[in-house]
Design an enzyme around this catalytic site. Sequence first.
Site, mmCIF file in Angstrom:
data_model
loop_
_atom_site.group_PDB
_atom_site.id
_atom_site.type_symbol
_atom_site.label_atom_id
_atom_site.label_comp_id
_atom_site.label_asym_id
_atom_site.label_seq_id
_atom_site.Cartn_x
_atom_site.Cartn_y
_atom_site.Cartn_z
ATOM 1 N N LYS A 26 0.859 -1.149 -0.053
ATOM 2 C CA LYS A 26 0.115 -0.019 -0.205
ATOM 3 C C LYS A 26 0.956 1.106 -0.106
ATOM 4 O O LYS A 26 0.628 2.237 -0.757
ATOM 5 C CB LYS A 26 -0.940 -0.150 1.299
ATOM 6 C CG LYS A 26 -1.823 1.068 1.078
ATOM 7 C CD LYS A 26 -2.827 0.906 2.575
ATOM 8 C CE LYS A 26 -3.753 -0.105 2.181
ATOM 9 N NZ LYS A 26 -4.663 -0.659 3.478
ATOM 10 N N ARG A 96 -2.862 3.334 8.238
ATOM 11 C CA ARG A 96 -3.277 1.967 7.577
ATOM 12 C C ARG A 96 -2.100 1.123 7.455
ATOM 13 O O ARG A 96 -0.990 1.293 7.424
ATOM 14 C CB ARG A 96 -3.630 2.211 6.115
ATOM 15 C CG ARG A 96 -4.890 3.193 5.977
ATOM 16 C CD ARG A 96 -4.914 3.762 4.496
ATOM 17 N NE ARG A 96 -5.949 4.846 4.449
ATOM 18 C CZ ARG A 96 -7.077 4.780 3.925
ATOM 19 N NH1 ARG A 96 -7.568 3.436 3.564
ATOM 20 N NH2 ARG A 96 -7.854 5.685 4.023
ATOM 21 N N GLY A 105 -8.209 -7.295 5.188
ATOM 22 C CA GLY A 105 -8.904 -7.434 6.079
ATOM 23 C C GLY A 105 -8.449 -7.956 7.405
ATOM 24 O O GLY A 105 -8.834 -8.161 8.409
ATOM 25 N N MET A 107 -5.273 -7.121 9.108
ATOM 26 C CA MET A 107 -4.840 -6.132 9.961
ATOM 27 C C MET A 107 -5.611 -4.976 10.188
ATOM 28 O O MET A 107 -6.638 -4.658 9.431
ATOM 29 C CB MET A 107 -3.422 -5.705 9.379
ATOM 30 C CG MET A 107 -2.570 -7.169 9.307
ATOM 31 S SD MET A 107 -0.654 -6.752 9.090
ATOM 32 C CE MET A 107 -0.820 -6.130 7.482
ATOM 33 N N ARG A 340 -4.070 -1.219 -6.196
ATOM 34 C CA ARG A 340 -3.204 -2.439 -6.162
ATOM 35 C C ARG A 340 -3.578 -3.476 -7.307
ATOM 36 O O ARG A 340 -4.557 -3.163 -8.023
ATOM 37 C CB ARG A 340 -3.572 -3.231 -4.581
ATOM 38 C CG ARG A 340 -5.095 -3.594 -4.648
ATOM 39 C CD ARG A 340 -5.082 -4.125 -3.073
ATOM 40 N NE ARG A 340 -6.548 -3.839 -2.948
ATOM 41 C CZ ARG A 340 -7.056 -4.207 -1.682
ATOM 42 N NH1 ARG A 340 -6.441 -4.637 -0.665
ATOM 43 N NH2 ARG A 340 -8.708 -4.334 -1.688
ATOM 44 N N HIS A 462 -7.150 -42.382 0.336
ATOM 45 C CA HIS A 462 -7.435 -42.995 -0.769
ATOM 46 C C HIS A 462 -8.705 -42.498 -1.340
ATOM 47 O O HIS A 462 -8.405 -42.538 -2.616
ATOM 48 C CB HIS A 462 -8.141 -44.499 -0.237
ATOM 49 C CG HIS A 462 -8.579 -45.464 -1.286
ATOM 50 N ND1 HIS A 462 -9.711 -45.700 -1.726
ATOM 51 C CD2 HIS A 462 -7.728 -46.314 -2.112
ATOM 52 C CE1 HIS A 462 -9.641 -46.382 -2.854
ATOM 53 N NE2 HIS A 462 -8.419 -47.016 -3.065
ATOM 54 N N SER A 818 10.524 -42.996 -13.666
ATOM 55 C CA SER A 818 9.592 -42.171 -13.327
ATOM 56 C C SER A 818 9.320 -41.922 -11.715
ATOM 57 O O SER A 818 9.683 -42.863 -10.918
ATOM 58 C CB SER A 818 8.294 -42.754 -13.742
ATOM 59 O OG SER A 818 7.350 -41.832 -13.530
ATOM 60 N N CYS A 886 5.566 -39.194 -11.853
ATOM 61 C CA CYS A 886 4.308 -39.441 -11.782
ATOM 62 C C CYS A 886 3.524 -39.485 -10.723
ATOM 63 O O CYS A 886 2.480 -39.798 -10.530
ATOM 64 C CB CYS A 886 4.142 -40.774 -12.687
ATOM 65 S SG CYS A 886 4.697 -41.984 -11.563
ATOM 66 N N TYR A 906 9.861 -34.692 -18.240
ATOM 67 C CA TYR A 906 8.480 -34.472 -18.340
ATOM 68 C C TYR A 906 7.846 -34.609 -16.906
ATOM 69 O O TYR A 906 8.443 -35.148 -15.931
ATOM 70 C CB TYR A 906 7.630 -35.374 -19.210
ATOM 71 C CG TYR A 906 7.640 -37.028 -18.747
ATOM 72 C CD1 TYR A 906 6.779 -37.319 -18.082
ATOM 73 C CD2 TYR A 906 8.809 -37.718 -19.199
ATOM 74 C CE1 TYR A 906 6.717 -38.515 -17.623
ATOM 75 C CE2 TYR A 906 8.675 -38.959 -18.739
ATOM 76 C CZ TYR A 906 7.826 -39.499 -17.990
ATOM 77 O OH TYR A 906 7.816 -40.718 -17.522
#
Lengths: 931, 931
Positions: A26, A96, A105, A107, A340, A462, A818, A886, A906
């Site tokens: 801010k 502020r 909201g 602080m 902001r 699970h 993998s 994976c 990958y």
Amino acid sequence: MRIEAKKWVYFFSEGNAGMTDLLGGKGAHLAEMANVGFPVPPGFVISTEACNEYYAAGEEFPPALWDQVLEALRRMEKETGKRFGDPRNPLLVSARSGGKVSMPGMMETVLNLGLNEEPVRGLGDVTGTERFAYDPYRRFIGMFGRTVLGIDSSHFEAVLEQFKLKAGARLDADLGSEDLKAIVSESKRLVKAETGKEFPDDPLEQLRLSIEAVFESWNGRRAINYRNFHKIPHDLGTAVSIMAMVFGNMGDDSGAGVAFTRDPATGDKTLYGEYLANAQGEDVVAGIRTPQKVELLQLEMPEVYQELVDISDRLETHYRDVQDIEFTVERGKLYILQTRTAKRTAKAAVKAAVDMVKEGLITKEEALKRIEPGELLYSLFPRFDEGAKEEARSQGDLLARGLNASPGAATGKAVFDADRAEQLGSRGESIILVRPETSAEDVHGMLVAAGILTARGGVTSHAAVVARGLGKPCVAGCEELRIDLERRYLTAGGRVIEENEEISIDGSTGEVFAGRIPTIVPKLSEESDLIALLGWADEVRRLGVWANADYPSDAARALEFGAEGIGLCRTEHMFFEEERLPIVQKMILSAAEATALQNELIRLQEEKDRRGKLEERLAEVQRRYDTSAAAADYRSALAELMRFQREDFKGIFRVMAGKPVVIRLVDPPLHEFLPSYERVLVETTEFRIRGNDPVKLAESENLLRAIESMRETNPMLGLRGCRLGLMFGDIYEMQVRAILTAACGLAKEGIDVRPKIMIPLVGHPNEMRVLREKVEKVAREVEAEMGTMVDYKIGVMIELPRAALTADEIAHYAEFFSFGTNDLTQTTFGFSRDDAEGKFLLQYVERGILPENPFQVLDRDGVGRLIKVAVELGRKTRPDIELGICGEHGGDPSSIHFCHQVGLDYVSCSPFRVPIARLAAAQAALSAGEG
Amino acid sequence: MRIEAKKWVYFFSEGNAGMTDLLGGKGAHLAEMANVGFPVPPGFVISTEACNEYYAAGEEFPPALWDQVLEALRRMEKETGKRFGDPRNPLLVSARSGGKVSMPGMMETVLNLGLNEEPVRGLGDVTGTERFAYDPYRRFIGMFGRTVLGIDSSHFEAVLEQFKLKAGARLDADLGSEDLKAIVSESKRLVKAETGKEFPDDPLEQLRLSIEAVFESWNGRRAINYRNFHKIPHDLGTAVSIMAMVFGNMGDDSGAGVAFTRDPATGDKTLYGEYLANAQGEDVVAGIRTPQKVELLQLEMPEVYQELVDISDRLETHYRDVQDIEFTVERGKLYILQTRTAKRTAKAAVKAAVDMVKEGLITKEEALKRIEPGELLYSLFPRFDEGAKEEARSQGDLLARGLNASPGAATGKAVFDADRAEQLGSRGESIILVRPETSAEDVHGMLVAAGILTARGGVTSHAAVVARGLGKPCVAGCEELRIDLERRYLTAGGRVIEENEEISIDGSTGEVFAGRIPTIVPKLSEESDLIALLGWADEVRRLGVWANADYPSDAARALEFGAEGIGLCRTEHMFFEEERLPIVQKMILSAAEATALQNELIRLQEEKDRRGKLEERLAEVQRRYDTSAAAADYRSALAELMRFQREDFKGIFRVMAGKPVVIRLVDPPLHEFLPSYERVLVETTEFRIRGNDPVKLAESENLLRAIESMRETNPMLGLRGCRLGLMFGDIYEMQVRAILTAACGLAKEGIDVRPKIMIPLVGHPNEMRVLREKVEKVAREVEAEMGTMVDYKIGVMIELPRAALTADEIAHYAEFFSFGTNDLTQTTFGFSRDDAEGKFLLQYVERGILPENPFQVLDRDGVGRLIKVAVELGRKTRPDIELGICGEHGGDPSSIHFCHQVGLDYVSCSPFRVPIARLAAAQAALSAGEG
């Protein structure tokens, strides 16, 4: 020598947007705007360093801070021509909070500082209305009382209500100046009564206490919780912006509002916001009156509106991003109090970013960097209509709240067991499977369910894992739920839901509702902005993005979302389908005996080959094998399963033509496919006590014994993965045969198949050596039978610490690695995810013992270190080894960054996460300077 | 260019004792003896390389091998003046197997090679007796038939028996030459009938086939099994020694025998052995006649005896170790056919080594290197009298054989549950606790049992681990046992043993007997040779040797055995004692609720401190806490346990005055202290079905729910170790208080106490940080209360991969590391030892997938690598950090070598293994050249 005091206070002219560390978001942006020439009221910022020093010194102002504040205040007085606490023309200020990272909201803020009985009169004189002066004074006392003095705000509200009642006022604005004066007196009395002290009249004391209160609010419970949740460090501290008050409540030519430079819901390029005439900023938020749309300002104050539009454009151009602006109009003059980067929906974020690229405002790279990949998830899953959800809430249909275990929304009939779920589901009914928790036995029900709801288990239970794999919504660990499986109902939120009643679950929020809530299903093909963005992502990313998919339908979805291969196809899920499970169980219950006979035969044959005797013993064992019921069951079950699996694999290969498909051989302990020990134990006990059915008792006892001989103390660390392949060779052989028969069959049709056979849970190179030989042997046989060859590869899942540590030796037998980071996390930490999340892991994260849940975000120091070791060792042995991941981390942006850094080829994730992974992979390349 | 053929054949004169790799032990030592001048018949050796090449070429002689054999044979002919296959004066030879490592009886030997109808007559002529010639001929055909042609030896025995019967001969020697001739013919006919081919008459063919047969025997089933068991590599190959036959069966001035240079049972320095006149070597072993003691030769052939004594002395001096000699006397001339290091009992090995040092034959270092540390175990545990055991076996009292899980012998009444065991045991009765398997619930019974017998579980099952910890004999995984817990009897070996009948178990061999077998209890204090040896070990070792001990009695035994500290005192074993378990259970069942209330209080208090409000809510929660039955139970149970534990620790500290005692805070999951879920589930089901006791049903259901809420899918990876300390802070606090109160109390009495508090299962530095603060806080409180200070240390058990990988950070909070290699092995491999050993691990070892059971021998490539990393990282942060190991590997010699190599400060093992560890540590220092 004189020591220069540290600089704690920065006038706006001394700051800029780059100083968010020091001045907070801010403060830094107020300074930036002031310097660029936007109409910002004068002010200064107390730095975050001052806040940290305040805490370091045991909650004391650091030396010289107060002097610097006073000096800055004097400078403000000069600029405004007003004086702080001046009985005639008083300067009022706001204090502020604002840290480096926005925590809306969380602080404290104090407005209208600098009033007591004298300045208030001066303010009345200057503004020409006594009522105006007493309104901020009344507000100030309430706000200061709550924020600084810690008095419950309900006390002040009660005073206000009492006077409104007395005055017959409907709105605050209907109160007259005498009412306001009386409220002020009463509020001050209240302060005295609550704190034992007079309300502080000295404006400087007010200021000092307010600054302290803002500092303190950095460590308020809410702020700490918020930071924990959002993974914001606790040592940043807050800055305090002190700014001259401007007043939107000085009549109809005044007002306050908030505006977004683009629509935060859709991303459309249009000024969007709200405005409230004759009000202070807080009133807009508080909802005391309903604000009007900001466009209406065009009619009421066209110049002001035009100026606001111009400023909005200039701010966007200046900041090159959508802005969220707070403004006040004081007697026709526009002030900007804050700007902001706007919070917006994922959809809006994508649209705005893509539009801005088209507008030439930002580059593609900036657009890519700007979108939080995780946000995309919500734009790809079915979701409830928000209005309908709100209505349901207001009708009391919100039953309970659990963990948001797998995103998306689903409505259906509540069903309490998997068999019934399957029965109804396969008739095409939409059902929600509701279970205390799920296990492998429930998967056939999960397959047909629209959503899954459990009372126990964490976000990697699970239920959660399977649901995410299936891309189905899941609310897990919904502890408020009481499920009576016997009488088939659940209770929650004081309501009873019988089986077959409809419920709705929101897997993105964890909410569970009674009744049906309409859903909206987004389609990627309709999301043209997202498609454009992901296209740019594909241009810059180096990591491949593959998907985990067990079924052709999953694979097709993965392709639609841009997957370049299947990185994990779990063959055992195929075992759970209704018509197969009995065959699988037959196979399992006969496996031990059949395998023991086989092993004896092999041993004898070897010995005979060597020594030329033993025909008789061999013949005898062969006879036993040939007449063994177990061996016959085993062979026939395997043959049946082979046919099923061959068709499964054909389906996936067909969909994935031209792309690699990594198939993991069966991994879970075989007892997972049998009924639960506890259930059979109870049944056996019942038969035994009732004593009226000796046949069923005997059957039940037999089954119990069979399960008992297989159950394990720690199944996660037991006979599973490649250990199955080594102990029950025929099962792996059956699977390899199914894979390669399917592949050869399709190859003959001219389809480009690229099977990759993956061995799970390898810990020692020898395991891999033996199994590789076996796979190759079967492959030679199949290729000879089918008269064709396929280009298959053999690889290994690195999911045990020992595999990572001996990856150089393992790589001799593996063409790809993998990383199975779920199990690798379990063994590296010694955490069973089924147990840990419910019992201590979430508390660990909350208490800061662990920075994150390592099952969600890859632990770089431990698990990551092992991955690095394995990558280095693997490449040392086999420079062209293919490396992927994976585990569930393959869909987590932070983990994807890590995968990029360590040089994997990958990532593979659930189909719905493919777009996220594409974006995250691009961001990883960009932040590594590779874009 | 002519390529020189590889040398496959070595004449004795070309070899020496250093060439065992190439010539096998037997061949190398024959060469050595021949060269040094001992009376060895002439011969040569076909190298192990030839054997390996034979296999590599698909079981074909390598090129030039046969030519080299023929050439060597010609040289032998020259030296002996006889010719192979000569009809007049034939050379007979033996072909003997012999690899680098002795595998007695596992491979083949063919004697009397070179006979057919012609040479046999020549042999008769030369020796002057036809009968003599046909005896070896008959033997040769049988031996060749069995060994080379693969005909079952029973066939040849039948022929022999048939002719003995016909001739009325009691002994083989009673057969006349005509009988022998007939046997030869009949045996040849048998060969024809069995193989379809004539018996090969060509001596060279006989030789060639015999060499092949010896090669083949390297890969015979027995040889492979033996190598697997003894961890001998399979690629060494066997050599074949071809040596001229000498004949002990040429009359009364001939004979054959074996002799040890010292008594192999006691180590006494006296020639010890057996001799059989007029016999070949094989007769001595076969037991056809009872051999006489070798001393008697002194009377019969004093010169030969004196020569044997001289040779024995010279051989010992030459080889500097006890020798096992095979000799033959041919017509008064002594030949040595083999020498090798003698197998001897552990006791004899120690005595001989110590004596040899005293005799100046070897150095102390050599004596230390010579003893296999593992052997000492058997000389320290109570053991059965061998004769009595043999008698029991012959009476059919051997019931079954299980795993030798914890060494030693015990006799007692069979008792089938822990409660009854405790009851009888505490009355002083000797009992054997017999269980299907044991769990934490059985420990109170195990504490008083003389021995433990289980039907299931491997050598690291609960029963085995606890038994070893207690130093009690245990036979585990005795699968043949059928235990009927309800009717209280067991069946095994066709016998029924009722409860309270006596049985005997031998934990060193795994045998289980019916009835009582007398035991012999060795005492270290009486083993003066061992004491001397261990004293030398202490002089050279660098590693400290500590013991794992949970009770003062264990600690005292550890001290007696030379322990320098306690490296692991497991506090939870104290929880299982009868009078404490109910208190522990009360604590556990109230812990969750009480802790939740405490946490809420703490949170509220913190918030109140910060914001100065909330008195009411705080008061309300405080009221709830004060009136909570759970909280009251929790507090009172903790207070009671604290008193018990304080006395426990006092006991140990007192015994260990002046030495360090590492106390591990409670580690196992709390549900281990509760009744088993399955048992309560069955009980609840019974109450439910019977429906006649609603009160008990409700109680049972409550207990079931409580246990259900705590039970875990993988308890090994669940809420245990330091996670308990973090989630239920009061339990650790209680323990720390007990430790330090005990320590301060004794310190005031002037006793030197050195407590080291160890935190288990740490995976993240933050866990250690938080717990260290807590321990320090309690310590400050206790020290203030007691008005004294103790020099306590705080350390950590490194037993998770993540702890090893982040040891640098963890070391900030730990003054010592103790490697818990049991758990570290479990997590590094992903093996649950409870499951793995029974289900696949032993097969893995048997099939060579793993070289060893990693729970017995530390896995250097995986677990060891993590230990190395942790040692380096730990020392980087804290150079003086103390490093030890307290897993079971701390008592395993190979693992101790590793500990030495990576630079640990000490190993800690069960008290009985302390002598082993002292010796192994010395050997490690010596082999590192530090001695």
